[in-house]
Design a protein around this motif. Structure first.
Motif, PDB file in Angstrom:
ATOM      1  N   TYR A  37       0.815  -1.215   0.000  1.00 33.68           N
ATOM      2  CA  TYR A  37       0.000   0.000   0.000  1.00 33.68           C
ATOM      3  C   TYR A  37       0.849   1.266   0.000  1.00 33.68           C
ATOM      4  CZ  TYR A  37      -3.503   3.445   1.291  1.00 33.68           C
ATOM      5  OH  TYR A  37      -4.310   4.549   1.307  1.00 33.68           O
ATOM      6  N   ASN A  38       1.973   1.253   0.685  1.00 34.80           N
ATOM      7  CA  ASN A  38       2.842   2.437   0.701  1.00 34.80           C
ATOM      8  C   ASN A  38       3.385   2.735  -0.688  1.00 34.80           C
ATOM      9  OD1 ASN A  38       2.571   3.013   3.448  1.00 34.80           O
ATOM     10  ND2 ASN A  38       4.221   1.612   4.013  1.00 34.80           N
ATOM     11  N   ASN A  39       3.751   1.687  -1.423  1.00 38.75           N
ATOM     12  CA  ASN A  39       4.218   1.878  -2.795  1.00 38.75           C
ATOM     13  C   ASN A  39       3.097   2.393  -3.690  1.00 38.75           C
ATOM     14  OD1 ASN A  39       6.762   1.005  -2.121  1.00 38.75           O
ATOM     15  ND2 ASN A  39       6.490  -1.069  -2.920  1.00 38.75           N
ATOM     16  N   LEU A  40       1.897   1.875  -3.449  1.00 36.70           N
ATOM     17  CA  LEU A  40       0.746   2.322  -4.230  1.00 36.70           C
ATOM     18  C   LEU A  40       0.452   3.797  -3.970  1.00 36.70           C
ATOM     19  CD1 LEU A  40      -1.696   1.566  -6.073  1.00 36.70           C
ATOM     20  CD2 LEU A  40      -2.960   1.084  -3.966  1.00 36.70           C
ATOM     21  N   LYS A  41       0.481   4.195  -2.703  1.00 36.60           N
ATOM     22  CA  LYS A  41       0.242   5.604  -2.352  1.00 36.60           C
ATOM     23  C   LYS A  41       1.282   6.514  -2.992  1.00 36.60           C
ATOM     24  CE  LYS A  41       0.048   5.795   2.140  1.00 36.60           C
ATOM     25  NZ  LYS A  41      -0.109   6.416   3.480  1.00 36.60           N
ATOM     26  N   LYS A  42       2.529   6.081  -2.946  1.00 38.71           N
ATOM     27  CA  LYS A  42       3.615   6.866  -3.544  1.00 38.71           C
ATOM     28  C   LYS A  42       3.406   6.999  -5.044  1.00 38.71           C
ATOM     29  CE  LYS A  42       8.638   6.901  -4.187  1.00 38.71           C
ATOM     30  NZ  LYS A  42       9.911   6.174  -3.945  1.00 38.71           N
ATOM     31  N   TYR A  43       3.041   5.909  -5.686  1.00 40.95           N
ATOM     32  CA  TYR A  43       2.791   5.915  -7.127  1.00 40.95           C
ATOM     33  C   TYR A  43       1.684   6.920  -7.479  1.00 40.95           C
ATOM     34  CZ  TYR A  43       1.468   3.986 -11.733  1.00 40.95           C
ATOM     35  OH  TYR A  43       1.155   3.822 -13.073  1.00 40.95           O
ATOM     36  N   CYS A  44       0.602   6.880  -6.705  1.00 43.84           N
ATOM     37  CA  CYS A  44      -0.564   7.725  -6.994  1.00 43.84           C
ATOM     38  C   CYS A  44      -0.398   9.160  -6.491  1.00 43.84           C
ATOM     39  CB  CYS A  44      -1.822   7.110  -6.374  1.00 43.84           C
ATOM     40  SG  CYS A  44      -2.283   5.520  -7.073  1.00 43.84           S
ATOM     41  N   ALA A  45       0.655   9.421  -5.725  1.00 41.03           N
ATOM     42  CA  ALA A  45       0.905  10.776  -5.239  1.00 41.03           C
ATOM     43  C   ALA A  45       1.592  11.632  -6.300  1.00 41.03           C
ATOM     44  CB  ALA A  45       1.767  10.740  -3.983  1.00 41.03           C
ATOM     45  N   ASN A  46       2.164  10.978  -7.306  1.00 43.79           N
ATOM     46  CA  ASN A  46       2.807  11.698  -8.399  1.00 43.79           C
ATOM     47  C   ASN A  46       1.773  12.565  -9.123  1.00 43.79           C
ATOM     48  OD1 ASN A  46       3.333  11.653 -11.516  1.00 43.79           O
ATOM     49  ND2 ASN A  46       5.349  11.455 -10.576  1.00 43.79           N
ATOM     50  N   GLU A  47       2.101  13.832  -9.315  1.00 48.37           N
ATOM     51  CA  GLU A  47       1.128  14.781  -9.868  1.00 48.37           C
ATOM     52  C   GLU A  47       0.671  14.385 -11.273  1.00 48.37           C
ATOM     53  OE1 GLU A  47      -1.554  17.449  -9.232  1.00 48.37           O
ATOM     54  OE2 GLU A  47       0.003  17.038  -7.737  1.00 48.37           O
ATOM     55  N   GLU A  48       1.588  13.904 -12.089  1.00 48.37           N
ATOM     56  CA  GLU A  48       1.222  13.476 -13.444  1.00 48.37           C
ATOM     57  C   GLU A  48       0.256  12.304 -13.394  1.00 48.37           C
ATOM     58  OE1 GLU A  48       1.971  14.577 -16.741  1.00 48.37           O
ATOM     59  OE2 GLU A  48       2.303  16.330 -15.461  1.00 48.37           O
ATOM     60  N   ARG A  49       0.550  11.344 -12.525  1.00 40.31           N
ATOM     61  CA  ARG A  49      -0.311  10.167 -12.458  1.00 40.31           C
ATOM     62  C   ARG A  49      -1.687  10.500 -11.897  1.00 40.31           C
ATOM     63  NH1 ARG A  49       4.544   7.520 -10.236  1.00 40.31           N
ATOM     64  NH2 ARG A  49       5.657   6.564 -11.985  1.00 40.31           N
ATOM     65  N   ARG A  50      -1.742  11.427 -10.994  1.00 37.75           N
ATOM     66  CA  ARG A  50      -3.046  11.871 -10.484  1.00 37.75           C
ATOM     67  C   ARG A  50      -3.905  12.387 -11.633  1.00 37.75           C
ATOM     68  NH1 ARG A  50      -2.915  13.054  -4.763  1.00 37.75           N
ATOM     69  NH2 ARG A  50      -4.356  14.785  -5.005  1.00 37.75           N
ATOM     70  N   LYS A  51      -3.282  13.148 -12.528  1.00 36.84           N
ATOM     71  CA  LYS A  51      -3.995  13.662 -13.699  1.00 36.84           C
ATOM     72  C   LYS A  51      -4.414  12.525 -14.621  1.00 36.84           C
ATOM     73  CE  LYS A  51      -1.522  18.094 -13.753  1.00 36.84           C
ATOM     74  NZ  LYS A  51      -0.523  18.921 -14.503  1.00 36.84           N
ATOM     75  N   PHE A  52      -3.526  11.539 -14.774  1.00 35.66           N
ATOM     76  CA  PHE A  52      -3.838  10.410 -15.642  1.00 35.66           C
ATOM     77  C   PHE A  52      -5.025   9.619 -15.109  1.00 35.66           C
ATOM     78  CE2 PHE A  52       0.971  10.184 -16.794  1.00 35.66           C
ATOM     79  CZ  PHE A  52       0.813  11.207 -17.715  1.00 35.66           C
ATOM     80  N   ILE A  53      -5.032   9.370 -13.807  1.00 39.97           N
ATOM     81  CA  ILE A  53      -6.125   8.609 -13.200  1.00 39.97           C
ATOM     82  C   ILE A  53      -7.449   9.344 -13.382  1.00 39.97           C
ATOM     83  CG2 ILE A  53      -7.086   7.813 -10.993  1.00 39.97           C
ATOM     84  CD1 ILE A  53      -4.129   7.242 -10.143  1.00 39.97           C
ATOM     85  N   LYS A  54      -7.443  10.631 -13.121  1.00 38.55           N
ATOM     86  CA  LYS A  54      -8.658  11.428 -13.295  1.00 38.55           C
ATOM     87  C   LYS A  54      -9.104  11.431 -14.749  1.00 38.55           C
ATOM     88  CE  LYS A  54      -8.868  15.353 -10.852  1.00 38.55           C
ATOM     89  NZ  LYS A  54      -8.433  16.633 -10.241  1.00 38.55           N
ATOM     90  N   ARG A  55      -8.125  11.507 -15.653  1.00 43.52           N
ATOM     91  CA  ARG A  55      -8.435  11.556 -17.079  1.00 43.52           C
ATOM     92  C   ARG A  55      -9.031  10.242 -17.556  1.00 43.52           C
ATOM     93  NH1 ARG A  55     -10.726  13.706 -21.053  1.00 43.52           N
ATOM     94  NH2 ARG A  55      -9.705  13.596 -23.080  1.00 43.52           N
ATOM     95  N   GLU A  56      -8.483   9.115 -17.095  1.00 45.20           N
ATOM     96  CA  GLU A  56      -9.037   7.830 -17.533  1.00 45.20           C
ATOM     97  C   GLU A  56     -10.480   7.681 -17.078  1.00 45.20           C
ATOM     98  OE1 GLU A  56      -8.243   3.012 -17.627  1.00 45.20           O
ATOM     99  OE2 GLU A  56      -6.853   4.283 -16.485  1.00 45.20           O
ATOM    100  N   ILE A  57     -10.761   8.042 -15.842  1.00 39.49           N
ATOM    101  CA  ILE A  57     -12.135   7.966 -15.346  1.00 39.49           C
ATOM    102  C   ILE A  57     -13.042   8.875 -16.160  1.00 39.49           C
ATOM    103  CG2 ILE A  57     -13.645   8.419 -13.360  1.00 39.49           C
ATOM    104  CD1 ILE A  57     -11.255   7.654 -11.561  1.00 39.49           C
ATOM    105  N   GLU A  58     -12.544  10.042 -16.484  1.00 41.54           N
ATOM    106  CA  GLU A  58     -13.331  10.991 -17.286  1.00 41.54           C
ATOM    107  C   GLU A  58     -13.648  10.406 -18.659  1.00 41.54           C
ATOM    108  OE1 GLU A  58     -12.182  15.058 -19.575  1.00 41.54           O
ATOM    109  OE2 GLU A  58     -11.767  15.045 -17.426  1.00 41.54           O
ATOM    110  N   ILE A  59     -12.678   9.761 -19.287  1.00 39.99           N
ATOM    111  CA  ILE A  59     -12.895   9.168 -20.608  1.00 39.99           C
ATOM    112  C   ILE A  59     -13.905   8.025 -20.532  1.00 39.99           C
ATOM    113  CG2 ILE A  59     -11.814   7.832 -22.466  1.00 39.99           C
ATOM    114  CD1 ILE A  59      -9.214   9.429 -21.871  1.00 39.99           C
ATOM    115  N   LEU A  60     -13.794   7.202 -19.509  1.00 36.61           N
ATOM    116  CA  LEU A  60     -14.710   6.065 -19.346  1.00 36.61           C
ATOM    117  C   LEU A  60     -16.114   6.524 -18.964  1.00 36.61           C
ATOM    118  CD1 LEU A  60     -12.307   3.604 -17.478  1.00 36.61           C
ATOM    119  CD2 LEU A  60     -13.009   3.505 -19.876  1.00 36.61           C
ATOM    120  N   SER A  61     -16.213   7.703 -18.389  1.00 33.55           N
ATOM    121  CA  SER A  61     -17.484   8.352 -18.012  1.00 33.55           C
ATOM    122  C   SER A  61     -18.485   7.383 -17.373  1.00 33.55           C
ATOM    123  CB  SER A  61     -18.124   9.039 -19.217  1.00 33.55           C
ATOM    124  OG  SER A  61     -18.409   8.116 -20.249  1.00 33.55           O
TER     125      SER A  61
END
Length: 205
Positions: free
Chosen positions: A124-148
């Protein structure tokens, strides 16, 4: 519409993979797992749209960027099923009030927060670190937005916590959280009943 979604996802994953390769590319086991829409012919027709979000792909010792694990159940009937996959199918059939078995996967979308290969037990710590990256945060939000999606199912409380953090507690999507589908201290019937009760509560709002 669906072709546009697929093109947008492809472009998103190209950017995402570049970011991941800068951090993990020197690892001989590096693999970037694309996900999202399982069956374009079916997903575009479905209303409401259902999205499952999990933590990371379980490589199972197979490091291949082309593998979309849950999609493979539709093309490889010999692929070994698991408690996790069975419960994704169970929830999907329940949601759409169908009895299609694994073919119900054609109706849904599925994504992992972390795209690089993990194992059967997520750190979980590695996962949190991965998702804390600003670029990846944008990517995650963008994928959800595309899948709508009309409804997001978080596969475990860790997923929910990270999503709320990414969206700063302001998620404009209907969302429910279930126990991790691999959780074995609960029967399938109890798991299904819990899912159904949460769906009923969400539909009343």
């Amino acid at each position: 519409m669906i072709e546009n979604q697929l093109n947008l996802l492809d472009r998103l994953f190209e950017e995402w993979k570049k970011t991941d390769s800068q951090e993990f590319g020197s690892d001989s086991h590096f693999a970037f797992s694309k996900d999202g829409i399982i069956c374009s012919d079916e997903y575009g027709k479905n209303n409401p749209k259902l999205l499952f979000i999990a933590k990371e792909p379980n490589a199972g010792g197979v490091y291949n960027s082309d593998i979309f694990w849950i999609k493979n159940f539709l093309t490889d009937k010999s692929q070994k099923k698991s408690r996790f996959s069975n419960r994704i199918v169970m929830m999907s059939n329940c949601y759409y009030n169908t009895d299609l078995g694994y073919d119900v996967l054609r109706k849904i979308s599925y994504m992992n927060l972390k795209k690089t290969a993990g194992s059967s037990r997520c750190n979980y710590n590695n996962l949190k670190k991965y998702c804390a990256n600003e670029e990846r945060r944008k990517f995650i939000k963008r994928e959800i937005e595309i899948l709508s999606p009309d409804l997001i199912v978080c596969c475990g409380n860790d997923v929910k916590k990270i999503l709320y953090n990414i969206f700063c507690n302001n998620i404009n999507y209907k969302l429910i959280c279930v126990k991790h589908p691999s959780y074995f201290f609960i029967s399938n019937l109890a798991y299904k009943n819990d899912f159904e009760s949460k769906i009923v509560q969400k539909r009343r709002k």
